[in-house]
Scaffold this motif. Structure first.
Motif, short mmCIF file in Angstrom:
data_model
loop_
_atom_site.label_atom_id
_atom_site.label_comp_id
_atom_site.label_asym_id
_atom_site.label_seq_id
_atom_site.Cartn_x
_atom_site.Cartn_y
_atom_site.Cartn_z
N HIS A 11 0.93 -1.26 -0.22
CA HIS A 11 0.07 0.12 -0.04
C HIS A 11 0.73 1.40 0.11
O HIS A 11 0.24 2.10 -0.67
N HIS A 114 4.66 -8.05 16.95
CA HIS A 114 3.81 -7.86 15.60
C HIS A 114 2.66 -6.92 15.89
O HIS A 114 1.95 -7.00 14.59
N SER A 115 2.37 -6.58 16.89
CA SER A 115 1.29 -5.63 17.29
C SER A 115 1.55 -4.15 16.78
O SER A 115 0.76 -3.33 16.88
N LEU A 177 -0.10 1.03 16.47
CA LEU A 177 -0.86 -0.27 16.40
C LEU A 177 -1.07 -0.62 14.76
O LEU A 177 -1.45 -0.18 14.04
N ARG A 178 -0.88 -2.20 14.70
CA ARG A 178 -0.64 -2.57 13.25
C ARG A 178 -2.06 -2.33 12.50
O ARG A 178 -1.92 -2.09 11.47
N THR A 179 -3.09 -2.66 13.15
CA THR A 179 -4.38 -2.46 12.22
C THR A 179 -4.69 -1.10 11.93
O THR A 179 -5.51 -1.09 11.10
N PHE A 180 -4.24 -0.33 12.95
CA PHE A 180 -4.58 1.03 12.17
C PHE A 180 -3.20 1.64 11.44
O PHE A 180 -3.37 2.79 11.03
N SER A 183 -3.90 3.41 7.90
CA SER A 183 -4.69 4.47 7.86
C SER A 183 -3.85 5.66 8.41
O SER A 183 -3.99 6.75 8.14
N VAL B 612 -8.96 4.08 9.99
CA VAL B 612 -9.66 2.63 9.31
C VAL B 612 -8.90 1.83 10.00
O VAL B 612 -7.45 1.72 10.04
N ARG B 613 -9.39 0.66 10.30
CA ARG B 613 -8.67 -0.38 10.93
C ARG B 613 -8.82 -1.88 9.91
O ARG B 613 -9.95 -2.26 9.66
N ARG B 614 -7.63 -2.17 9.76
CA ARG B 614 -7.60 -3.41 8.66
C ARG B 614 -6.88 -4.73 9.37
O ARG B 614 -5.97 -4.41 10.23
N THR B 615 -7.42 -5.80 9.03
CA THR B 615 -6.90 -7.15 9.92
C THR B 615 -5.85 -7.41 9.06
O THR B 615 -5.49 -6.82 7.99
N PRO B 616 -5.02 -8.07 9.79
CA PRO B 616 -3.55 -8.39 9.01
C PRO B 616 -3.76 -9.35 7.87
O PRO B 616 -2.81 -9.53 7.00
N HIS B 618 -5.86 -8.32 5.54
CA HIS B 618 -6.61 -7.35 4.64
C HIS B 618 -6.16 -7.28 3.20
O HIS B 618 -6.95 -7.19 2.17
N ARG B 619 -5.01 -7.13 3.02
CA ARG B 619 -4.31 -7.26 1.64
C ARG B 619 -4.62 -8.61 1.12
O ARG B 619 -5.08 -8.32 0.02
N TRP B 634 -13.39 -1.28 11.87
CA TRP B 634 -12.94 -2.41 11.18
C TRP B 634 -13.28 -2.39 9.75
O TRP B 634 -14.59 -1.88 9.31
N ASP B 762 -3.93 -6.67 18.17
CA ASP B 762 -2.93 -6.40 17.03
C ASP B 762 -1.76 -7.34 16.89
O ASP B 762 -1.19 -7.42 15.58
N ALA B 826 0.81 -11.49 13.79
CA ALA B 826 0.02 -10.80 12.75
C ALA B 826 0.81 -10.79 11.59
O ALA B 826 0.31 -10.87 10.35
#
Lengths: 201, 1000
Positions: A11, A114-115, A177-180, A183, B612-616, B618-619, B634, B762, B826
């Motif tokens: 990305h 990993h977080s 935080l990985r999930t954010f 963004s 926006v929150r994406r899971t590991p 997502h891609r 999410w 995460d 993750a």
């Protein structure tokens, strides 16, 4: 060994972006290969745990709030009165090493490598870009090299670490935080647009 | 193109070499660099610039600053259109487009000016009275008509193409205002080494000194101070920056108009910047605003504040009139008369005081006619001022008497004294206090970190402003911890002139003499509030200042009481027979000066409105053509369409195939909490309603936790990874709430427990593999775990490797199928997904999303967000048997209150339509079959889906009577749509009720 895939992989568009000017205002780089563990202890075991860590990591533990302790590529962040985070290259095997060294009667170790996605920001406009995301006074008199702060970016928890100066410009690491991460990285890029920025691969 | 016939050939602080073209209501004009739109219009002789809010009366330019009440225009067009901009604050640029507001078909001929003929019907509060009848809903009909007739500008409906940004800033000392007091304060603080930010809302520094003739001592003083400030590396100067609000902890809101003075921002530049500045100390040097005096038809274009007339002359070299009447009650305004006279205008001073004193004599020596003891009673002319009526005047009572006479003029400059800008002080709490000597409100007790200096404190003399500012700046820096010395700042002799405040006599009203019909005397020119409106409010009992404001609309919109507040208070005080301070004053809310919503939003728009929150995965999910759905922040996989499939076709296929072969769904959004410590089992035992001390290592258990009040907070499974280490999962929706709940308990209720909880949501990516082939697939993919039922039974947990990837495998099921949840760090998630997909080919693996996940769990009667919505008890969910009777736990006391366990509460049931083709909709209210339908009825539908396994729509819901209603027919109704569906109440477990499939 299977490769760790960054939250930005696929990305983040590498290259030069934003306004054209001589030299990019900031440079972003995804910092891979770092491990992160949390060590937490009990009200009466703090000194013992810190002694174990100092020995295991070969780090002189700082008592200054909001300042890291460092040794080589190992960085210790005292994130709470009873917790600290340790970042080091994955090859160190932090979690396994510390889990063995610390009995549960003294403290516990949690793997967080990993977080978090670590983004390194450097360049002359670094503070201006960060000021658009973090409500932290980054003036060098208040936030000198080696400082860190647990804060938030866009209402999401994030940690900011002033690593050092390089060529007269500051170098910061942002722990997201990985999930954010994607963004928030896009938000950082947008904030850097007016300064011109480079995303390094 | 009009010429600038009112522009002087010399003087002013403008650049005549740069001609700028602009349009107003489509007509082309020119101005010069340094102009505002207002000064450029006046230079071109344009005095009519708008129509009033209610009566559509013609209005002109009143001021030269942010206090402008009537000269509001709409700037630019398309997405950049910005309404309600004071023409006095709009800097001129090449190509500026401006339009007048609230006029149709044109500014010169406005049809709705007919409103002026029915003024008595449109008095204060008219819409509360006039438009409520004759029918109950009459107002609904009138409202749109009134809204169209009244109002200000219209916001753009197109997207604004410009960027806005938000920035955090810090300072030891914030100085608000770049006039003499502010400049001196910034200099003193800057010299000490403190980090100083100086904010000035105008483009140039100098404040009221810029109203003095250019090139004199004031300019020299400004230049020297500004040069020193600019040389200090610790001082930041922000011009075009309004400090609009003061908040807790030394926080101030600022908006910098970065590019409003350009036709469009430069590349990468924002139009405006919202600055959240946290200051150690603040010196407020916001100045004062000149106060008008109400007289008949004082709203006519050509009536202007005296200071504004002087500003137009000395800043912009514009002569705002050629035959000028200056109406004053103080000495200070005479400076305007002197400068206008020197510029060639004919000037007559009407001094409301009995004796003009030395200043009047000085005027007479300059061939300026001074008429003392008189007042301007009214203006006449249409639409512009062509003359005034003046009359002998008793300044104490406001009454004119002994006839009147008329005087021709084209400008009335008025000065009723000065009002300090106290808003930033009052926003922090302390009320402003009345200064009887100066007849104005001044700041009360200095709030928190603020100090005031200069005119905003009631010190109107320039020398006093400089001295006060310097002292305040030095003191603020010292309080902020600076140790340097500020030195001294000498005030030049030329700046020590008297301000005239000592000779000030307040004039609150001009009541016409006999023989002159009473005309509207406006107090709030923007909102058409006049003296008579205040009288009416008083007559009708609105005597408190807060009620007065709301009943009359006084001080609404951009006016905010800047020119109207004190006069209105004086009127009310007179009507009530009390003093002004007894009436009180309203506090000033932020923003005192209008700021655009775009600036406040900053860059937090579009995808950045919220993160926006994406899971590991997502891609990887994107690569599988996944369609995502927003679930909180999410992006969750919704479904994976195949050619031609919509969501309904896709999820039905996915649901069917999970039950036939095996499906994989991304469950990374589950909240995941690491629980560690010697007391972890005890902690869990107190948190969950069921027992946890007996859970073996390598096993998982389903748990429910309650809030203190006994309602169900969340559910999930927790696995024991080692003696003192647990892996707790929550629902996606409640993850943060549960984490906060657990931390709160450990820090406040049970600090003695040796347990740490850490969010690892995460850290771990996870998938659920469900279906008859799940075990075989995993046995192929993970070689170091024995998947036989004997060694890895239901609710077992194992750790192993999928290739090099470390994994945790939990044998759990949300679908009723043989199923496992597999978690990995993750960063390995994509690799794990690839691994499983490759191994899955031989087991007919499909991917499924949350729509199918929902269908599978509803078929099995498993609860989720629709059922755990914060309103249900264990009994409601028919899970009360899970609750341990052998131990206390959070919520254990309050959950057994009679109302919580009453049989009258709706209980969880399954629902099937009698007509299998009918669809049960979410949120339907459950009522007795064939009625009567009353209120909330028997309960409601909480979750619905089409069940591929059963071949018809099904639902979960809550019905009074619960299990005892099973087999009964009731109605599911949707009153908004008129839908009624006959449904049969059934047990919640509608598919495989024996649970045979769970074990493979």
């Amino acid at each position: 060994m299977v490769e760790v895939i960054s939250a930005l992989a696929g990305h983040a568009r590498t290259g030069r972006h934003g306004v054209e000017r001589k030299g990019a205002g900031v440079i972003f780089r995804d910092v891979p290969g770092r491990d992160l563990v949390q060590v937490a202890w009990w009200p009466d075991t703090g000194p013992a745990v810190r002694a174990v860590l100092a020995k295991q990591l070969d780090v002189a533990m700082s008592d200054t709030p909001r300042r890291v302790s460092e040794s080589g590529q190992t960085t210790v962040f005292p994130v709470a009165p009873d917790k600290l985070w340790i970042a080091a290259p994955m090859a160190v095997g932090l979690h396994a090493k510390l889990s063995i060294a610390l009995p549960v009667a003294q403290g516990v170790v949690t793997e967080l490598g990993h977080s978090r996605t670590v983004i390194r920001i450097s360049g002359p406009s670094t503070r201006e870009v960060l000021a658009r995301s973090f409500a932290i006074d980054l003036h060098p008199s208040v936030f000198p090299p080696g400082s860190f702060a647990s804060s938030s970016m866009h209402h999401i928890g994030a940690m900011l670490h002033y690593v050092r100066d390089l060529g007269g410009a500051p170098v910061f690491d942002v722990y997201l935080l990985r999930t954010f991460a994607l963004s928030l990285f896009e938000g950082l890029c947008e904030n850097a647009d007016g300064f011109g920025y480079t995303v390094e691969g | 193109m009009s010429t600038q016939s009112f522009r002087h050939t010399s003087g002013g602080r403008i650049d005549r070499t740069q001609t700028l073209r602009f349009t107003f209501d489509g007509k082309a004009y020119t101005g010069v660099a340094g102009d505002t739109l207002a000064s450029a219009l006046l230079a071109n002789g344009v005095k009519l610039v708008g129509r009033s809010f209610k009566y559509h009366r013609p209005r002109g330019i009143v001021s030269a600053g942010v206090e402008e009440p009537t000269g509001l225009v709409t700037l630019r067009s398309g997405g950049r259109r910005e309404p309600n901009v004071p023409a006095t604050m709009a800097e001129l640029y090449e190509g500026l487009e401006a339009r007048s507001q609230n006029a149709w078909p044109s500014l010169a001929f406005d049809m709705l000016a007919v409103n002026g003929l029915v003024k008595p019907l449109l008095a204060a509060g008219f819409y509360y009275k006039t438009f409520m009848g004759p029918f109950q809903k009459s107002w609904m009909w009138y409202e749109p008509v009134i809204r169209r007739a009244a109002g200000l500008g219209v916001a753009a409906s197109e997207r604004d193409p410009d960027r806005y940004e938000k920035i955090n800033a810090f300072a030891d000392v914030l100085v608000v205002g770049g006039g003499p007091a502010g400049l001196a304060a910034a200099l003193a603080a800057g010299r000490t080494g403190a980090r100083v930010t100086l904010a000035e809302q105008m483009p140039s520094l100098g404040g009221a000194l810029l109203n003095e003739p250019a090139g004199g001592a004031p300019d020299n003083w400004i230049s020297s101070v500004v040069a020193e400030l600019r040389a200090l590396p610790n001082v930041i100067i922000l011009t075009r920056t309004t400090v609009f609000g003061a908040y807790d902890g030394g926080t101030f809101g600022l908006v910098e108009r970065v590019a409003d003075h350009k036709i469009e921002p430069d590349a990468g530049e924002p139009r405006q910047r919202y600055i959240v500045l946290r200051a150690g100390q603040a010196v407020i040097a916001a100045g004062a605003i000149e106060r008008p005096i109400p007289f008949g038809n004082n709203d006519r274009p050509g009536v202007m504040l005296a200071s504004a007339a002087r500003a137009y002359l000395n800043r912009f070299a514009v002569l705002p009139g050629r035959k000028i009447v200056l109406f004053t009650n103080n000495d200070g305004a005479y400076a305007t008369a002197f400068d206008l006279k020197a510029a060639g205008a004919a000037v007559t001073v009407i001094d409301a005081r009995v004796d003009g004193g030395a200043i009047a004599s000085q005027a007479a020596q300059q061939a300026i006619e001074v008429i003392v003891g008189h007042a301007v009673v009214e203006t006449h002319g249409s639409p512009l001022v062509q003359g005034v009526a003046l009359s002998p005047y008793d300044i104490a009572t406001g009454q004119c008497d002994n006839g009147f006479r008329r005087l021709a003029c084209d400008l009335v400059a008025v000065s009723g004294g000065y009002d300090p800008q106290v808003h930033l002080a009052t926003q922090r709490g302390p009320k402003a206090v009345w200064d009887a000597k100066r007849a104005c409100f001044v700041p009360g007790v200095a709030p928190d970190i603020q100090s005031q200096a200069g005119a905003c404190k009631g010190s109107f003399a320039t020398a006093d402003c400089i001295r006060e500012g310097f002292a305040a700046g030095a003191a603020a820096a010292q309080k902020a911890g600076a140790t340097g010395k500020p030195g001294e700042l000498r005030v030049p002799d030329a700046l020590t002139a008297n301000d005239g405040s000592a000779t000030f006599v307040p004039a609150w009203d001009v009541i016409p003499p006999k023989g002159l019909r009473e005309k509207k005397r406006f107090i709030d020119l923007q909102n058409d509030v006049s003296v008579s409106d205040v009288k009416l409010a008083h007559l009708e009992g609105y005597v408190s200042v807060e009620h007065l404001k709301r009943y009359t609309t006084l001080g609404m919109a951009t006016e905010q009481g800047k020119l109207s507040n004190v006069i209105a208070l004086a009127q009310m005080a007179k009507l009530r027979g009390i003093d002004i301070p007894q009436v009180g004053t309203t506090g000033f809310r932020s923003p005192y000066t209008s700021v655009s919503l775009a600036a406040i939003a900053g860059h937090e728009t579009d995808m950045h409105l919220r993160p926006v929150r994406r899971t590991p995965f997502h891609r990887w999910n994107e690569q599988q053509a996944c369609v995502f759905i927003d679930a909180g922040l999410w992006k969750r996989p919704w479904f994976y369409p195949r050619s031609g499939e919509d969501v309904n076709l896709a999820y039905r296929r996915e649901t069917r195939q999970v039950r036939e072969t095996v499906g994989m769904v991304d469950v990374s959004t589950l909240g995941k909490i690491d629980v560690q410590g010697p007391d972890a089992a005890e902690f869990l035992n107190r948190v969950y309603v069921n027992g946890w001390k007996s859970l073996e290592v390598g096993k998982a258990r389903y748990g429910l936790m309650l809030r203190d009040d006994g309602y169900v907070l969340d559910d999930g499974t927790t696995s024991r990874l080692s003696e003192h280490h647990y892996f707790l999962t929550t629902t996606t929706a409640e993850a943060a709430k549960v984490m906060s709940h657990l931390e709160w308990l450990l820090q406040t209720a049970w600090p003695d427990l040796r347990v740490h909880v850490t969010s690892v949501t995460d850290q771990w990516g996870g998938v659920a593999l469900a279906g008859p082939n799940a075990k075989k697939l995993l046995a192929d993919a993970i070689k170091d775990i024995d998947f036989s039922n004997e060694t890895f039974p239901y609710m077992g947990v194992r750790q192993g490797h999928m290739g090099d990837i470390p994994v945790r495998v939990h044998r759990l099921s949300f679908s009723g199928e043989l199923a496992y949840e597999v978690f990995c760090p993750a960063g390995f998630a994509e690799a794990m997904a690839e691994f499983l997909r490759d191994f899955g080919k031989r087991h007919s693996l499909i991917l499924y999303g949350v729509e199918a996940l929902g269908a599978l769990r509803i078929e099995k009667g498993h609860i989720a967000g629709g059922e755990i919505d914060g309103r249900h008890t264990l009994e409601d969910l028919r899970m009360e048997k899970m609750a341990s009777k052998a131990k206390p736990y959070v919520g254990s006391v309050l959950r057994i209150r009679p109302e919580m366990t009453s049989d009258d509460r709706p209980r969880l049931v399954g629902l099937k339509p009698v007509d299998k083709a009918a669809r049960i909709k979410p949120g339907m209210i459950l009522q007795p079959h064939n009625g009567p339908y009353k209120g909330h009825g028997l309960g409601h539908v909480s979750s619905t889906t089409y069940s591929p396994a059963l071949g018809h729509s099904i639902a979960l819901g809550f019905v009074i009577g619960g299990a005892s209603m099973e087999g009964r027919i009731i109605d599911a109704v949707y009153p908004l749509k008129g839908d009624i569906v006959m449904v049969e109440v059934v047990p919640p477990h509608m598919f495989d009720p024996e649970g045979d499939r769970l074990h493979g």
